[in-house]
Scaffold this active site. Structure first.
Site, PDB file in Angstrom:
ATOM      1  N   LYS A 194       5.782  16.847  -4.723  1.00  0.00           N
ATOM      2  CA  LYS A 194       6.124  17.235  -3.349  1.00  0.00           C
ATOM      3  C   LYS A 194       7.272  18.256  -3.353  1.00  0.00           C
ATOM      4  CE  LYS A 194       4.748  12.667  -1.645  1.00  0.00           C
ATOM      5  NZ  LYS A 194       5.226  11.291  -1.395  1.00  0.00           N
ATOM      6  N   GLY A 229       0.804  -1.236   0.000  1.00  0.00           N
ATOM      7  CA  GLY A 229       0.000   0.000   0.000  1.00  0.00           C
ATOM      8  C   GLY A 229       0.827   1.271   0.000  1.00  0.00           C
TER       9      GLY A 229
HETATM   10  P1  NAP Z   1      -7.680   5.637  -1.195  1.00  0.00           P
HETATM   11  O1  NAP Z   1      -7.304   4.570  -0.230  1.00  0.00           O
HETATM   12  O2  NAP Z   1      -7.881   5.288  -2.630  1.00  0.00           O
HETATM   13  O3  NAP Z   1      -8.964   6.367  -0.630  1.00  0.00           O
HETATM   14  C1  NAP Z   1      -9.731   7.280  -1.383  1.00  0.00           C
HETATM   15  C2  NAP Z   1     -11.079   7.424  -0.726  1.00  0.00           C
HETATM   16  O4  NAP Z   1     -11.853   8.378  -1.428  1.00  0.00           O
HETATM   17  C3  NAP Z   1     -11.903   6.132  -0.723  1.00  0.00           C
HETATM   18  O5  NAP Z   1     -12.632   6.036   0.449  1.00  0.00           O
HETATM   19  C4  NAP Z   1     -12.829   6.307  -1.924  1.00  0.00           C
HETATM   20  O6  NAP Z   1     -14.038   5.599  -1.783  1.00  0.00           O
HETATM   21  C5  NAP Z   1     -13.088   7.796  -1.859  1.00  0.00           C
HETATM   22  N1  NAP Z   1     -13.391   8.367  -3.173  1.00  0.00           N
HETATM   23  C6  NAP Z   1     -12.591   8.437  -4.245  1.00  0.00           C
HETATM   24  N2  NAP Z   1     -13.239   9.044  -5.269  1.00  0.00           N
HETATM   25  C7  NAP Z   1     -14.469   9.345  -4.819  1.00  0.00           C
HETATM   26  C8  NAP Z   1     -15.589   9.970  -5.399  1.00  0.00           C
HETATM   27  N3  NAP Z   1     -15.576  10.409  -6.653  1.00  0.00           N
HETATM   28  N4  NAP Z   1     -16.698  10.136  -4.638  1.00  0.00           N
HETATM   29  C9  NAP Z   1     -16.732   9.697  -3.368  1.00  0.00           C
HETATM   30  N5  NAP Z   1     -15.694   9.100  -2.746  1.00  0.00           N
HETATM   31  C10 NAP Z   1     -14.573   8.921  -3.480  1.00  0.00           C
HETATM   32  O7  NAP Z   1      -6.557   6.794  -1.207  1.00  0.00           O
HETATM   33  P2  NAP Z   1      -5.572   7.186  -0.006  1.00  0.00           P
HETATM   34  O8  NAP Z   1      -4.324   6.356  -0.091  1.00  0.00           O
HETATM   35  O9  NAP Z   1      -6.324   7.215   1.276  1.00  0.00           O
HETATM   36  O10 NAP Z   1      -5.126   8.650  -0.428  1.00  0.00           O
HETATM   37  C11 NAP Z   1      -5.977   9.763  -0.185  1.00  0.00           C
HETATM   38  C12 NAP Z   1      -5.150  11.034  -0.401  1.00  0.00           C
HETATM   39  O11 NAP Z   1      -4.069  11.080   0.526  1.00  0.00           O
HETATM   40  C13 NAP Z   1      -4.514  11.149  -1.785  1.00  0.00           C
HETATM   41  O12 NAP Z   1      -4.530  12.497  -2.179  1.00  0.00           O
HETATM   42  C14 NAP Z   1      -3.082  10.682  -1.561  1.00  0.00           C
HETATM   43  O13 NAP Z   1      -2.161  11.213  -2.488  1.00  0.00           O
HETATM   44  C15 NAP Z   1      -2.836  11.240  -0.175  1.00  0.00           C
HETATM   45  N6  NAP Z   1      -1.795  10.557   0.579  1.00  0.00           N
HETATM   46  C16 NAP Z   1      -1.808   9.216   0.693  1.00  0.00           C
HETATM   47  C17 NAP Z   1      -0.813   8.589   1.443  1.00  0.00           C
HETATM   48  C18 NAP Z   1      -0.803   7.104   1.618  1.00  0.00           C
HETATM   49  O14 NAP Z   1       0.157   6.595   2.219  1.00  0.00           O
HETATM   50  N7  NAP Z   1      -1.804   6.370   1.151  1.00  0.00           N
HETATM   51  C19 NAP Z   1       0.193   9.361   2.062  1.00  0.00           C
HETATM   52  C20 NAP Z   1       0.153  10.756   1.943  1.00  0.00           C
HETATM   53  C21 NAP Z   1      -0.845  11.355   1.194  1.00  0.00           C
HETATM   54  P3  NAP Z   1     -14.050   3.984  -1.671  1.00  0.00           P
HETATM   55  O15 NAP Z   1     -13.432   3.674  -0.354  1.00  0.00           O
HETATM   56  O16 NAP Z   1     -15.485   3.621  -1.725  1.00  0.00           O
HETATM   57  O17 NAP Z   1     -13.256   3.518  -2.831  1.00  0.00           O
HETATM   58  N1  HSE Z   2       3.097   6.860  -2.950  1.00  0.00           N
HETATM   59  C1  HSE Z   2       3.597   7.809  -2.009  1.00  0.00           C
HETATM   60  C2  HSE Z   2       4.982   7.354  -1.565  1.00  0.00           C
HETATM   61  C3  HSE Z   2       2.645   7.896  -0.830  1.00  0.00           C
HETATM   62  O1  HSE Z   2       5.380   6.221  -1.896  1.00  0.00           O
HETATM   63  O2  HSE Z   2       5.700   8.105  -0.929  1.00  0.00           O
HETATM   64  C4  HSE Z   2       2.876   9.098   0.035  1.00  0.00           C
HETATM   65  O3  HSE Z   2       2.686  10.290  -0.638  1.00  0.00           O
END
Ligand code: NAP
Ligand code: HSE
Length: 439
Positions: free
Chosen positions: A205, A187
């Protein structure tokens, strides 16, 4: 105790993490801030999807507009990702004067200038600590802790996925593709892993940090980015023998133009695989960890280290923004510190062609007399100085690796010379050319 009612738009990895962290540490956060944080609604795409972090079904919904417009919701937390619907969500919230917390670096990178202007126009705020380097509070450090410094250099290991892949390639002698699949399974990687491995995520970033550090907005297309697809375990081994570790490094440097009237320094903002000396602290930042090394003209060198991706680390950064937002709501201020300080006119970004660096070069050549002389002649004509040449023992067969360490050279001169060298009949594969950073 006063309550802040939140709408989470996104209940995936980060949204679930924030929900869980509020359950675990909500009371602590209340003690420290004087606010109770109440999640009223969580917007998702698919109500039936199994969720590793359970969210009560009565909180789930699919209509983001209803949540953003709900007068009871005072703070919108955008954790859905992407740049289309997320842009509408953030714009709508700011337009009706609601503060927004986001973790979305892609959105900020593409539309940050527009969104910060919108926040200012509607006298509200946009918080984005989780958008860069996950759990490392680098936005707060640049905006607040180092506010009295000119940032001359900033180096970052900003992509956890790439750092994880490069670390395992080094420690276990694995090839790139073998490790990528596992990074996705764990993930760390974005839904489209090319965002990580081709350097775009780190470039987004780096652009945000460079804009903050230098006080003018840097557009994503101004950040030169190359990724780690072409790095082989051979390069990692040779770099190791020479005393270096290969990292995907973001570099933000103030480049002094030298003397001359009205000549201003330019800013270099780039992301590329880079040879980092093994005795530099960034060489030992391993696995999914991120680090940001900042040199300020008053403070000197500082280092921040922590998890750059993943549920809990990112949730920690979101909690910090929730607390800031609550303080700002209580004090009735748009923001204690402006979200993005535009204090400089655009000083100009150094084009990639003009970036100067020492280089590591690996050629694949036919092992016969005269090969080295032909290559050295072309480098000499391009006025590119060789600091050392190694033809490692133990490679037999028609093609063998030939490694050059190159003195400071312009990027444009290097690419031109490599293209000429690539046309020699004794050279059997495109050159691998990696800058070396001496910090
Ligand atoms: P994710 O696991 O794919 O979660 C996205 C969420 O948004 C899910 O709950 C999804 O619904 C919902 N969603 C997406 N499109 C939608 C729509 N059109 N209408 C309603 N709900 C919608 O993504 P994530 O990893 O949590 O990342 C979220 C943000 O944080 C991103 O901008 C990412 O770049 C940032 N981020 C992530 C990380 C990381 O480690 N993952 C670290 C830093 C920053 P469902 O659950 O039903 O699919
Ligand atoms: N895909 C990103 C990383 C998640 O590997 O650093 C955090 O922004």
């Amino acid at each position: 105790m006063e309550q802040v009612t939140l709408g989470l738009v996104g209940g995936g990895t980060v949204g679930g993490g924030v929900f869980q962290a509020l359950e675990r540490n909500g009371a602590l956060l209340s003690l420290r801030t004087g606010y109770k944080f109440h999640v009223a609604k969580v917007v998702v795409r698919d109500l039936k999807k199994p969720r590793p972090v359970p969210i009560p079904s009565e909180l789930l919904g699919t209509d983001w507009r209803a949540v953003v417009d709900d007068p009871a919701i005072k703070l919108v937390v955008e954790l859905m990702g992407g740049t289309s619907t997320a842009r509408h969500v953030v714009r709508r919230a700011l337009e009706i004067g609601k503060p927004v917390v986001t973790a979305n670096k892609a959105l900020l990178s593409a539309y940050g200038e527009e969104l910060f202007a919108l926040a200012r126009k509607h006298q509200t705020n946009l918080y984005y600590e989780a958008s860069v380097a996950g759990g490392i509070p680098i936005i707060k450090v640049l905006r607040e802790g180092l506010i009295g410094n000119r940032i001359t250099h900033l180096y970052g290991i900003l992509n956890g996925t790439c750092n994880y892949i490069l670390t395992r390639m080094k420690l276990e002698g694995l090839e790139f593709q073998e490790v990528l699949d596992e990074a996705q399974r764990l993930g760390y990687a974005e839904a489209d892993p090319s965002l990580d491995i081709d350097g775009h995520d780190a470039a987004q970033k780096a652009g945000i940090l460079a804009s903050l550090a230098h006080g003018f907005w840097i557009r994503p297309e101004q950040v030169s980015a190359s990724g780690i697809r072409t790095i082989t375990k051979l390069d990692i081994q040779f770099a190791g023998q020479l005393g270096y570790t290969i990292k995907l490094l973001a570099k933000v440097k103030q480049i002094d133009p030298g003397t001359g009237a009205n000549v201003r320094s330019k800013i270099q903002v780039s992301v590329s695989p880079t040879l980092v000396p093994n005795d530099h602290v960034l060489a030992s930042v391993n696995h999914v960890f991120n680090a940001v090394f900042v040199r300020g003209d008053v403070v000197g060198d500082t280092l921040l280290y922590g998890r750059g991706a993943g549920q809990d680390a990112t949730a920690s950064a979101v909690l910090s923004d929730l607390a800031d937002a609550a303080f700002d709501l209580r004090n009735g201020v748009q923001s204690r510190i402006p979200p993005f300080v535009s204090h400089e006119r655009n000083r100009g970004i150094l084009p990639l062609a003009d970036e100067v660096s020492p280089y590591y070069v690996r050629l694949t050549v036919i092992d016969k007399p005269g090969t080295l002389a032909k290559i050295a002649t072309l480098l000499g004509r391009a006025k590119i100085g060789i600091s050392s040449v190694i033809q490692p023992e133990g490679h037999v067969g028609e093609s063998v690796p030939l490694i050059f360490m190159i003195h400071d050279a312009r990027h444009a001169s290097m690419t031109r010379a490599m293209s000429q060298i690539g046309r020699l009949s004794v050279v059997r594969a495109p050159a691998v050319m990696i800058p070396v950073e001496q910090f």
